[in-house]
Design a protein around this motif. Structure first.
Motif, short mmCIF file in Angstrom:
data_model
loop_
_atom_site.label_atom_id
_atom_site.label_comp_id
_atom_site.label_asym_id
_atom_site.label_seq_id
_atom_site.Cartn_x
_atom_site.Cartn_y
_atom_site.Cartn_z
N ARG A 1 69.94 50.90 99.05
CA ARG A 1 69.74 50.82 100.49
C ARG A 1 69.56 49.37 100.93
O ARG A 1 69.31 48.49 100.12
N THR A 2 69.69 49.19 102.21
CA THR A 2 69.39 47.91 102.85
C THR A 2 68.25 48.16 103.85
O THR A 2 67.94 49.30 104.20
N LEU A 3 67.66 47.06 104.33
CA LEU A 3 66.63 47.23 105.35
C LEU A 3 67.24 47.76 106.65
O LEU A 3 66.57 48.43 107.42
N GLY A 4 68.53 47.46 106.86
CA GLY A 4 69.20 48.00 108.03
C GLY A 4 69.31 49.51 107.96
O GLY A 4 69.20 50.21 108.98
N GLY A 5 69.53 50.06 106.77
CA GLY A 5 69.56 51.50 106.60
C GLY A 5 68.18 52.11 106.52
O GLY A 5 67.94 53.24 106.97
N GLU A 6 67.23 51.36 105.95
CA GLU A 6 65.87 51.86 105.80
C GLU A 6 65.21 52.10 107.15
O GLU A 6 64.46 53.07 107.32
N ARG A 7 65.48 51.27 108.13
CA ARG A 7 64.86 51.43 109.45
C ARG A 7 65.25 52.74 110.11
O ARG A 7 64.52 53.27 110.94
N LYS A 8 66.40 53.28 109.75
CA LYS A 8 66.86 54.54 110.34
C LYS A 8 66.06 55.75 109.84
O LYS A 8 66.17 56.83 110.42
N GLN A 9 65.27 55.56 108.79
CA GLN A 9 64.47 56.65 108.25
C GLN A 9 63.15 56.82 109.01
O GLN A 9 62.40 57.75 108.73
N TYR A 10 62.85 55.93 109.95
CA TYR A 10 61.58 55.96 110.67
C TYR A 10 61.81 56.31 112.14
O TYR A 10 62.87 56.01 112.69
N PRO A 11 60.82 56.95 112.78
CA PRO A 11 60.95 57.28 114.20
C PRO A 11 61.23 56.03 115.03
O PRO A 11 60.56 55.02 114.87
N GLU A 12 62.23 56.14 115.90
CA GLU A 12 62.64 55.04 116.78
C GLU A 12 63.03 53.80 116.00
O GLU A 12 63.03 52.68 116.55
N GLN A 13 63.35 53.96 114.71
CA GLN A 13 63.79 52.87 113.83
C GLN A 13 62.76 51.75 113.74
O GLN A 13 63.11 50.57 113.60
N ARG A 14 61.49 52.12 113.80
CA ARG A 14 60.40 51.15 113.73
C ARG A 14 59.67 51.31 112.39
O ARG A 14 59.01 52.32 112.14
N ILE A 15 59.79 50.30 111.53
CA ILE A 15 59.09 50.32 110.25
C ILE A 15 57.65 49.85 110.49
O ILE A 15 57.44 48.79 111.09
N PRO A 16 56.65 50.60 110.05
CA PRO A 16 55.25 50.20 110.28
C PRO A 16 54.95 48.83 109.69
O PRO A 16 55.52 48.43 108.67
N GLN A 17 54.05 48.12 110.34
CA GLN A 17 53.71 46.76 109.91
C GLN A 17 53.22 46.73 108.48
O GLN A 17 53.58 45.83 107.70
N ALA A 18 52.37 47.69 108.10
CA ALA A 18 51.83 47.70 106.75
C ALA A 18 52.91 47.87 105.69
O ALA A 18 52.81 47.34 104.59
#
Length: 481
Positions: free
Chosen positions: A148-165
């Protein structure tokens, strides 16, 4: 039964998106600049003129299941950039071992990338293990154990927002690899940081790819033609306008990547911001963001290169401070329990601790946007640095108290000694006391004491006093013998 030729000619040409599986008609793709109607992925390698007009295509992206060099089978598209695409593949000769393959049209390929990567050695920079040219395309096979890439990883989260932690450790890894690149002689500027160029393996390790437009920062050297490319939203204004780039350009791109992954929205393109479009502060999109992190991101995204952090170490130090603060508080930043209040308002704490929240340092740079800045507050444990200063302060107070007590005791001792020492008067001195002592009647006659003669009084022993008194009496009152 064969179909008529007219029917075959009328059948539209279709292309399936290797990312989402959507079928797209060629006529629709041409109107959409060859982007998928569903996921917006660019499905072809474009031949773009200097003025931005698409003149044609060099070829279509590989589909899922296609085989490259009769060895590498495509599993998915990891990302697509201006000059190439990156696939996740399985090596059929090595029992399906996963690799990453970068595909670049031969006419756009710059051998500089291969030369550059061959002399770099860092855990977050993949090694090139194979290099082939097939059907007008150059393929670089990269060592990679992820999917995966971080571009694809963001799609796994609501509204494509990866939590800060979750995001903060990855960004700190990116800082490390960029510090390594910038420490080379001459420094290497990546110049194409964005979520799709950041791979993520199964252990959570970051891998930085796509050095196609990287350059060595030599003041006397002109930037290569490919090096003038820019990615809207992630490239700084000095790169988009071709005025020259350095380490601070990567700082801008890293902050833009951080902004996009954190808020789910890409920053406005640099030329749009120069024209007046405002950058929305992250806290207006994600209210629970750490104020310190927001300040660091906004400073790095400053259009003026001199107002950003000047080194990647400086940006990394800011992230380290935020990570330590979150760790010492006993909770992640996204899990703060304090209220969100307007800056400058008094906060009353009603819990059993009776403590007041720590004040928060606000960003010094100007934050655009109509809303006022907001600050997340909460009661946190003391940080190690705060504890050290508190201990040193207590020691200083204790030492000051001890020195004060010693000084008072010494001063009193000196006063007592002075009071106990008899005063000796020189008989030849002409200075007289303003209040001379009253003479003592040593004759025992009880008569009036003699008035002072103006001369200093001499202390006499009792026997000597009586003898002299008798002599004086004999002179004053002589007797007849």
């Amino acid at each position: 039964m064969n179909r008529p030729l007219e029917e075959i000619r009328e059948q539209p040409e279709l292309h399936i998106c290797p990312a989402c599986g959507t079928t797209n008609e060629l006529d629709v793709l041409v109107k959409r600049e060859y982007r998928c109607s569903q996921c917006n992925l660019e499905l072809a390698h474009l031949d773009v003129a200097a003025n931005g007009v698409i003149r044609g295509i060099f070829g279509w992206l590989r589909g899922v299941g296609d085989t490259i060099e009769n060895r590498y089978q495509v599993n998915s598209v990891l990302g697509k950039g201006g000059f190439g695409a990156t696939y996740l593949v399985e090596d059929l000769r090595l029992s399906g071992k996963r690799r990453a393959i970068k595909e670049v049209p031969e006419l756009l390929f710059d051998e500089y990338e291969t030369t550059l990567l061959s002399r770099l050695n860092h855990p977050s920079i993949p090694d090139i293990i194979d290099h082939n040219v097939t059907d007008g395309m150059v393929y670089l096979v990269l060592e990679f154990g992820g999917s995966r890439t971080l571009g694809g990883e963001r799609k796994q989260y609501p509204e494509q927002r990866i939590p800060q932690a979750k995001l903060l450790p990855w960004m700190r890894q990116l800082c490390e690899v960029l510090i390594y690149l910038h420490s080379q002689d001459p420094p290497i500027i990546h110049r194409d940081l964005k979520p799709d160029n950041i791979l993520l393996d199964e252990t959570g390790r970051i891998m930085l790819i796509d050095f196609g437009i990287a350059k060595e920062s030599k003041p006397a050297t002109m930037t290569r033609t490919l090096g003038r490319a820019a990615t809207h939203g992630f490239s700084p204004p000095e790169q988009a306008m071709g005025t020259g780039t350095d380490e601070r350009s990567d700082i801008y791109a890293l902050a833009a990547t951080f902004y996009a992954l954190l808020t789910g929205e890409n920053p406005p393109a640099a030329h749009e911001r120069v024209a007046g479009k405002e950058l929305v502060p992250p806290s207006q999109i994600v209210p629970e963001i750490s104020p310190l992190l927001e300040a660091a991101i906004l400073q790095a995204l400053n259009l003026n290169v001199n107002h950003r952090q000047q080194t990647m170490q400086e940006f990394s130090q800011a992230l380290e401070t935020i990570a330590l603060s979150a760790h010492d508080s006993g909770t992640h930043t996204a899990e703060y329990t304090g209220r969100t209040v307007m800056v400058g308002r008094t906060i009353g704490v009603t819990d059993a601790t009776g403590l007041h929240p720590h004040s928060i340092k606000l960003p010094s740079g100007q934050i655009t946007g109509s809303a006022a800045p907001i600050v997340e507050t909460g009661i946190k444990k003391m940080t190690p640095k705060y504890k050290v200063w508190l201990t040193l302060g207590s020691i200083a107070v204790a030492l000051a108290a001890i020195f004060t007590m010693v000084y008072i005791y010494w001063h009193k001792s000196e006063i007592v000694k002075t009071d106990q020492t008899p005063t000796q008067v020189d008989s030849g001195s002409k200075e007289l006391s303003t209040n001379p002592p009253t003479p003592i009647d040593v004759s025992g006659s009880g008569g009036d004491a003699e008035k002072p003669s103006g001369k200093p009084e001499v202390m006499l022993k009792p026997d000597e006093g009586r003898g002299k008194e008798q002599n004086n009496n004999s002179k004053d009152n002589p007797t007849n013998t």
